[in-house]
Design a protein around this motif. Sequence first.
Motif, PDB file in Angstrom:
ATOM      1  N   UNK A  17      19.950  24.185  23.300  1.00  9.17           N
ATOM      2  CA  UNK A  17      20.302  25.497  23.839  1.00  9.17           C
ATOM      3  C   UNK A  17      20.811  25.411  25.278  1.00  9.17           C
ATOM      4  N   UNK A  18      20.508  24.304  25.972  1.00 12.11           N
ATOM      5  CA  UNK A  18      20.885  24.164  27.375  1.00 12.11           C
ATOM      6  C   UNK A  18      22.172  23.368  27.569  1.00 12.11           C
ATOM      7  N   UNK A  19      22.785  22.965  26.483  1.00 12.31           N
ATOM      8  CA  UNK A  19      23.950  22.074  26.575  1.00 12.31           C
ATOM      9  C   UNK A  19      25.064  22.694  27.412  1.00 12.31           C
ATOM     10  N   UNK A  20      25.386  23.946  27.171  1.00 13.66           N
ATOM     11  CA  UNK A  20      26.472  24.626  27.872  1.00 13.66           C
ATOM     12  C   UNK A  20      26.150  24.785  29.355  1.00 13.66           C
ATOM     13  N   UNK A  21      24.907  25.171  29.643  1.00 19.77           N
ATOM     14  CA  UNK A  21      24.471  25.337  31.031  1.00 19.77           C
ATOM     15  C   UNK A  21      24.494  24.003  31.772  1.00 19.77           C
ATOM     16  N   UNK A  22      24.027  22.957  31.113  1.00 19.11           N
ATOM     17  CA  UNK A  22      24.017  21.629  31.722  1.00 19.11           C
ATOM     18  C   UNK A  22      25.439  21.166  32.052  1.00 19.11           C
ATOM     19  N   UNK A 297      34.981  29.655  36.053  1.00 18.37           N
ATOM     20  CA  UNK A 297      34.190  28.857  35.116  1.00 18.37           C
ATOM     21  C   UNK A 297      33.062  29.723  34.591  1.00 18.37           C
ATOM     22  N   UNK A 298      32.466  29.299  33.490  1.00 19.72           N
ATOM     23  CA  UNK A 298      31.384  30.105  32.919  1.00 19.72           C
ATOM     24  C   UNK A 298      30.657  29.305  31.855  1.00 19.72           C
ATOM     25  N   UNK A 299      29.502  29.836  31.449  1.00 19.59           N
ATOM     26  CA  UNK A 299      28.771  29.259  30.320  1.00 19.59           C
ATOM     27  C   UNK A 299      27.839  30.304  29.749  1.00 19.59           C
ATOM     28  N   UNK A 300      27.290  29.999  28.597  1.00 24.31           N
ATOM     29  CA  UNK A 300      26.245  30.811  27.986  1.00 24.31           C
ATOM     30  C   UNK A 300      24.931  30.051  28.135  1.00 24.31           C
ATOM     31  N   UNK A 301      23.946  30.693  28.729  1.00 25.64           N
ATOM     32  CA  UNK A 301      22.608  30.108  28.860  1.00 25.64           C
ATOM     33  C   UNK A 301      21.722  30.745  27.796  1.00 25.64           C
ATOM     34  N   UNK A 302      21.233  29.930  26.876  1.00 23.47           N
ATOM     35  CA  UNK A 302      20.459  30.443  25.753  1.00 23.47           C
ATOM     36  C   UNK A 302      18.977  30.137  25.905  1.00 23.47           C
ATOM     37  N   UNK A 303      18.174  31.015  25.358  1.00 17.72           N
ATOM     38  CA  UNK A 303      16.747  30.770  25.194  1.00 17.72           C
ATOM     39  C   UNK A 303      16.349  31.430  23.885  1.00 17.72           C
TER      40      UNK A 303
END
Length: 314
Positions: A17-22, A297-303
């Motif tokens: 779930x953290x791949x995009x944020x990382x 730039x941007x990302x989706x942070x999931x939990x």
Amino acid sequence: MKPANQEFIYTYIRHIDEHDLCRLEMRSFFGTHSEANVLKSEVEIDPSRSPFMKERLEVIWSSESWEGFLSQARVFIPPSTFKTTCLNTMDMEETKKIPHPDRRRLEREVGESIQGEADLLEPSIEYGFIQMNGKWYFGLLEKSLPIWKSHEQKPHMYSTALGTRLARAVANIAVPHPAGIRAIDPCCGIGTVLVEARSMGIDIVGRDINPLVCKGSRKNLAYFGLSGEVVKGPIAEVSDTYDVAIIDMPYNLFTHITSEGQQSILSEARRITDKLVVVTIEPMDQMIKNAGFTIVDRCIAKKGTFERQVVVCE
């Protein structure tokens, strides 16, 4: 003094779930990202800054072959007691994980080749080596310390506050290289971002319209032995300018803020900074554009099923 072309190898561990944020944090630090859990760069970052980094190898030598690698080990003289650790504990891009018994054997070979006193229990220096894409690298090893974990238990909590891992990553995305950078969190809540940023030496001030959360933010900072200004008041009252602002946008679901209020916050942010990192649970692209920012730039942070957007604007 490090050579101008000093190389560093960083290894990563992250939840799917953290791949995009990382990856967004990687791009902020290094200007590029890796799809794998390893990245090589000439940029030096303290591995304890990132909630995703596992360790950093400061490369001393490299070789295309194991025998060539050992020949360099035989002429290497460490300044004090040392330990060597093989970092191939997981798949590294095209290089498969090296099984535990094989890693121990390789560590013994390297340790016995080096002209120095090995100490497996309390070494003065820890070295590491890694095979990556057909090449062996040896260097100073620095392991990441999960400092952010100690910040999870704050004396003052807020149900909608960012998690510490996300807050730390957001602080890094906003201020990857803190020297000379002044930052502000004008909707700081109970100070989750402030705590992470201040613990990394980032020059940041906080602000919030709620006097109770301002008080809680100050107490949270003090609890962890951190200093930092937290002022009560709206962003409209900010008269200074900053290099970057971080805004965890108040949520319509939990507050009485209107879309007009959100637009006002963004427009005021444009007045005081040229760079903005917004954390939001709903799309705000048009509002960001209306405020005069461009999304870079941007990302989706999931939990789990809950998602936040992290949007970098200039």
